[in-house]
Design a protein around this motif. Structure first.
Motif, PDB file in Angstrom:
ATOM      1  N   LYS A 703       0.862  -1.189   0.000  1.00 30.93           N
ATOM      2  CA  LYS A 703       0.000   0.000   0.000  1.00 30.93           C
ATOM      3  C   LYS A 703       0.892   1.230   0.000  1.00 30.93           C
ATOM      4  CE  LYS A 703      -3.998  -2.057   2.260  1.00 30.93           C
ATOM      5  NZ  LYS A 703      -3.569  -3.443   2.078  1.00 30.93           N
ATOM      6  N   LEU A 705       0.666   5.430  -1.032  1.00 32.18           N
ATOM      7  CA  LEU A 705      -0.076   6.605  -1.511  1.00 32.18           C
ATOM      8  C   LEU A 705       0.851   7.638  -2.130  1.00 32.18           C
ATOM      9  CD1 LEU A 705      -2.656   7.067   1.410  1.00 32.18           C
ATOM     10  CD2 LEU A 705      -3.017   6.055  -0.848  1.00 32.18           C
ATOM     11  N   HIS A 706       2.144   7.300  -2.259  1.00 34.28           N
ATOM     12  CA  HIS A 706       3.104   8.121  -3.011  1.00 34.28           C
ATOM     13  C   HIS A 706       3.151   9.556  -2.516  1.00 34.28           C
ATOM     14  CE1 HIS A 706       3.463   4.776  -5.788  1.00 34.28           C
ATOM     15  NE2 HIS A 706       2.124   4.760  -5.902  1.00 34.28           N
ATOM     16  N   LYS A 708       0.995  11.540  -0.986  1.00 31.19           N
ATOM     17  CA  LYS A 708      -0.161  12.431  -1.102  1.00 31.19           C
ATOM     18  C   LYS A 708      -0.337  13.221   0.203  1.00 31.19           C
ATOM     19  CE  LYS A 708      -1.488  11.172  -5.239  1.00 31.19           C
ATOM     20  NZ  LYS A 708      -1.470  12.109  -6.366  1.00 31.19           N
ATOM     21  N   ASP A 753      -4.300  17.180  -1.183  1.00 27.44           N
ATOM     22  CA  ASP A 753      -4.802  16.238  -2.199  1.00 27.44           C
ATOM     23  C   ASP A 753      -6.124  15.629  -1.768  1.00 27.44           C
ATOM     24  OD1 ASP A 753      -2.534  16.377  -4.016  1.00 27.44           O
ATOM     25  OD2 ASP A 753      -1.423  15.422  -2.377  1.00 27.44           O
ATOM     26  N   ARG A 820      -8.875   1.942   0.036  1.00 23.11           N
ATOM     27  CA  ARG A 820      -9.477   1.895  -1.306  1.00 23.11           C
ATOM     28  C   ARG A 820     -10.165   3.216  -1.647  1.00 23.11           C
ATOM     29  NH1 ARG A 820     -10.481  -3.536   0.185  1.00 23.11           N
ATOM     30  NH2 ARG A 820     -12.507  -3.005   1.071  1.00 23.11           N
ATOM     31  N   LEU A 823      -7.482   5.893  -2.287  1.00 26.10           N
ATOM     32  CA  LEU A 823      -6.821   5.634  -3.567  1.00 26.10           C
ATOM     33  C   LEU A 823      -7.726   6.008  -4.739  1.00 26.10           C
ATOM     34  CD1 LEU A 823      -4.109   4.455  -4.519  1.00 26.10           C
ATOM     35  CD2 LEU A 823      -5.256   2.244  -4.760  1.00 26.10           C
ATOM     36  N   LYS A 824      -9.049   5.765  -4.579  1.00 29.78           N
ATOM     37  CA  LYS A 824     -10.022   6.064  -5.645  1.00 29.78           C
ATOM     38  C   LYS A 824     -10.067   7.551  -5.975  1.00 29.78           C
ATOM     39  CE  LYS A 824     -14.999   5.835  -6.563  1.00 29.78           C
ATOM     40  NZ  LYS A 824     -16.310   5.386  -6.027  1.00 29.78           N
ATOM     41  N   THR A 826      -7.671   9.896  -5.178  1.00 27.15           N
ATOM     42  CA  THR A 826      -6.390  10.607  -5.281  1.00 27.15           C
ATOM     43  C   THR A 826      -5.578  10.193  -6.499  1.00 27.15           C
ATOM     44  OG1 THR A 826      -5.375   8.956  -3.803  1.00 27.15           O
ATOM     45  CG2 THR A 826      -6.201  10.992  -2.796  1.00 27.15           C
ATOM     46  N   GLN A 827      -6.065   9.208  -7.260  1.00 35.42           N
ATOM     47  CA  GLN A 827      -5.318   8.780  -8.448  1.00 35.42           C
ATOM     48  C   GLN A 827      -5.469   9.794  -9.589  1.00 35.42           C
ATOM     49  OE1 GLN A 827      -6.688   4.792  -9.271  1.00 35.42           O
ATOM     50  NE2 GLN A 827      -4.920   3.912  -8.230  1.00 35.42           N
TER      51      GLN A 827
END
Length: 827
Positions: A703, A705-706, A708, A753, A820, A823-824, A826-827
């Motif tokens: 997991k 989130l890079h 964010k 973000d 989830r 991630l939904k 913030t992509q």
């Protein structure tokens, strides 16, 4: 010559005065009616001249200019057109030496305008019901009439404009009646109408009062029957319009059809008064149907008259209905008199007298009799109402007598019941005394039995305490020696013996704890501990304690801890260990091949509470479906064969269920024979500020989130701490705000973000903060905001529709679900 000079002299004197009124009052030879003295006289229609105005525009000035040849004698007219205006012209000559005063009556026309010329003076008189009462020459009454005063030896020229716009045939009759005779008769009629009105009102009010007192519908319908008859006659005599609407013509002409409503209430009165449902079921249904039909028929006839304005056709329909109603009434009277009683006699007598007066009036009207038909009918109605009232008084008296008889019967019955009750009370008193003695004796025996039971329980507890001490002392020595032997042992074969010794000792220790704990639970003396411990270490120790037995069974013992599990929680590790010992011990005992799987999964986090789901699943022999509901009862196993083959006390699952109940949980069981069994339960643990997220399987590395930048807004410190640990482990930048004002400040300074927003904050709620961000914070107007709440989404439908939030995450949340959602968006 002298004759000619006299003729021209007279012509010069008379001609100007004759032409003053356009003189059409020439000495017509065919329209003169000579009277001498006061007289009742029908003017001969052969001597009435008629002019037909097809334009409907001529006025009296135009008519005065007509010649005799322009007129037609009334008796020669055979066809009338209601769209035309008819002018009548006749002369009335008083041959006597005294002035005369007459009532001049016209025909049955809707509008008649009289122009009377006496001594070259024209007077205008209006009459007929289509003129307002205030405009008529004589206001009261709908029949056409005016007053005409004759000078001695004078002549009256009478011009009558007749207009019928209500469909009534043109009637060109004319009749003279001495004024004083008419006036005296009118006074008598008004006196009678006053008496009639007062009588009807008194009867109606009395019946309304009796209805309110007795609630018997017969009184109500009788009162309404009286009032609708009264309203009809007041309208017929023109009294209502003089009183209520003198400036308006024909305002409530529908009351002329009031007898239809009288028929309706007559039927309803007959139904209740005669109690037709008892002896005349056919007529009970019939008169009820006629009553309802009469209401509908009245609305139809009145509506037709108002819309079409054709009173003549409406009245003919009305007369036809009344004729049918009268005939039906006669048949009804004949039928009910086949079973006569006193009420039937009263009813038949009253109705018969009214029908006789109506029939006589109808015959008199057809013969054009001169007496007042309506008064004759009113007299018949008064007689009927008096007879009905006598019948109603008899009915009321009968009901009161029946009521009195019923009351006396009830009093006698109550007296008998009272005597019976006294006897019963005496018997009951004796019985209660005997039962009381018996109960006292039984209570004494129960008290003695309870004391014996308490002594036995105390003895059992003392015995168990002694035995516990006596058994645990050598058992602790055995367990301690086995640990010492394990520490000093270097022989692998000897290690197996030591493991067997440790397992047997631990198993015996667990069995003793079950017996003692069951006793404590039954006595409500078991108290749960609240200490900090590691779920992972607890499961690892349990796995190690059952490792030897699982190996001997030839099965695999698996332990799985889900990701994001807090490393330490606060609860009762001793009782949790006892629960697992019972569940895992049973699973290994009944599994011959395959595996026993122990699993712990984080169900959700909310504030400082972590809810964990535990599951023990095996591939053993399973449990029959019919035994699933009883398997948790004390000393209960799947069957006698199970006890003989596998042994055990049957207390393990019962103790497990009771311990979980103390923890606010319950065992869920799924099982299939020869396939295996799964037992699961949820326990909520407190967590402290120092907890960390751990995972045996290290799945958090997947997991990411890079980096964010996420803002967490929540006024609960533990909630923010939990989210901080999670977001940090997911490689996200974390920023936090402990309230709405702080969040607004941070949103004004930084761009995020994503924002995680708690709804239930004070003083600013999550809804208010989100709305302000959307309106005022330039940096984050478009930033995704995820709402977090412990309430159902249905409670926020209205606010969610405002598009401030992208979605809602319910607390307690499952970390994977939260990941989830983040991630939904913030992509």
């Amino acid at each position: 010559m002298r004759f000619l000079r006299l003729f021209f002299l007279l012509s010069g004197i008379l001609l100007p005065s004759l032409t003053q009124i356009g003189f059409a009052q020439q000495r017509f030879s065919k329209n003169l009616h000579i009277i001498s003295g006061h007289t009742n006289r029908e003017l001969d229609q052969n001597r009435i001249l008629v002019y037909i105005d097809e334009s409907n525009e001529l006025e009296i000035e135009d008519i005065l200019k007509l010649e005799q040849n322009d007129y037609i004698e009334a008796n020669y007219l055979t066809r009338f057109d209601e769209n035309n205006t008819y002018w009548m012209y006749y002369r009335i000559n008083d041959s006597g030496d005294e002035p005369l005063s007459h009532i001049l009556r016209g025909g049955t026309n809707a509008k008649e305008t009289y122009y009377v010329v006496i001594n070259d003076q024209i007077s205008e008189h209006k009459t007929g019901y289509l003129f307002p009462a205030s405009e008529r020459s004589i206001p009261q009454g709908h029949d056409t009439k005016i007053r005409i005063d004759h000078p001695p030896k004078g002549e009256a020229h009478v011009y009558v404009r007749v207009q019928n716009t209500d469909g009534t045939p043109i009637d060109l009759k004319a009749r003279l009646e001495p004024y004083q005779e008419w006036y005296d008769n009118k006074e008598r009629v008004n006196l009678f109408q006053g008496f009639f009105t007062g009588l009807i009102i008194v009867v109606a009010m009395l019946n309304f009062f009796l209805f309110g007192f007795t609630k018997q519908k017969a009184f109500l319908f009788f009162a309404l029957y009286c009032l609708f008859n009264l309203s009809y006659f007041l309208e017929e005599y023109g009294i209502l319009e003089v009183w209520l609407y003198p400036e308006t013509a024909n305002l409530v002409s529908f009351l002329k059809f009031g007898p239809i409503l009288s028929v309706a209430f007559y039927c309803l009165f007959a139904k209740e008064f005669l109690e037709l449902y008892k002896g005349f079921p056919f007529w009970n249904r019939t008169v009820k149907t006629i009553a309802y039909f009469s209401f509908v028929f009245f609305i139809l006839v009145a509506g037709f008259n108002i819309i079409s304005g054709n009173y003549y056709t409406s009245f003919r329909i009305f007369e036809g209905y009344m004729a049918v109603a009268s005939f039906t009434a006669i048949v009804f009277l004949i039928s009910i008199n086949l079973k006569p009683n006193l009420l039937v006699r009263y009813f038949s007598m009253g109705t018969t007298l009214l029908i006789i007066t109506v029939l006589v009036s109808a015959i008199a009207k057809s013969l054009d009799h001169s007496f007042d038909i309506h008064i004759f009918i009113q007299v018949g109605l008064i007689i009927e109402l008096i007879v009905f009232s006598i019948g109603m008084s008899h009915k009321l008296k009968r009901n009161l007598e029946n009521h009195e008889i019923t009351q006396k019967s009830l009093i006698i019955q109550l007296q008998n019941n009272e005597k019976l009750q006294l006897n019963i009370n005496q018997d009951l008193t004796e019985l209660v005394a005997a039962r009381t003695q018996l109960i006292k004796k039984q209570n004494k025996e129960l008290e003695e039995a309870r004391n014996e039971a308490e002594k036995a329980t105390q003895a059992k507890s003392e015995f168990l305490s002694v035995m516990s001490h006596e058994i645990r002392t050598p058992l602790n020595a055995i367990i301690s020696l086995s640990h010492i032997m394990e520490m000093d042992n270097e022989n692998e074969e000897m290690q197996e013996y030591i493991d067997a010794l440790k397992f047997s000792a631990e198993n015996l220790h667990s069995l003793i704890n079950d017996v003692l704990d069951y006793n404590k639970i039954e006595a409500d003396k078991l108290v749960l501990e609240t200490i900090e411990f590691s779920v992972i270490d607890l499961l690892r120790n349990i796995r190690d304690s059952f490792k030897y037995k699982a190996k001997n069974q030839g099965i695999e013992l698996l332990v799985e801890v889900g990701e994001h599990m807090p490393d330490r929680v606060i609860g009762d590790p001793t009782r949790l260990t006892q629960i697992f010992n019972n569940l895992i011990g049973n699973a290994i005992k009944f599994t011959h091949e395959g595996h026993v799987h122990i699993k712990a999964t984080l169900l959700g986090l909310k504030d400082d509470i972590a809810t964990v789901t535990f599951e023990v699943k095996d591939t053993g022999i399973g449990i029959p479906r019919e035994k699933l509901e009883t398997i948790f009862e004390a000393y209960e196993q799947a069957g006698k064969e199970t006890t003989r083959e596998y042994g055990g006390t049957g207390l393990g699952l019962s103790i497990t269920q009771k311990l979980l109940n103390l923890m606010g949980s319950k065992v869920r069981i799924e099982s299939a024979e020869e396939e295996g069994t799964s037992l699961s339960f949820d326990i909520s643990f407190m967590i402290n500020q120092a907890f960390d997220m751990v995972s045996l399987q290290d799945q958090m590395r997947d997991k990411d989130l890079h980096g964010k930048h996420i803002l967490v807004v929540d006024d609960n410190d533990m909630n923010r701490l939990v989210l901080k640990r999670l977001l940090t482990s997911w490689n996200a930048q974390f920023d936090e705000a402990n309230g709405g004002e702080t969040a607004l400040k941070k949103c004004g300074e930084h761009q995020y973000d994503l924002i995680l927003m708690d709804i239930e904050m004070k003083p600013l709620s999550g809804f208010e903060v989100a709305a302000t961000i959307r309106e005022e914070c330039i940096n984050n107007k478009e930033t995704t905001i995820i709402a977090m709440s412990g309430y159902l989404t249905s409670e926020f439908d209205k606010e969610m529709d405002k598009k401030h939030f992208s979605t809602l995450v319910l607390k307690p949340f499952e970390p994977n679900e939260l990941y989830r959602q983040i991630l939904k968006y913030t992509q």
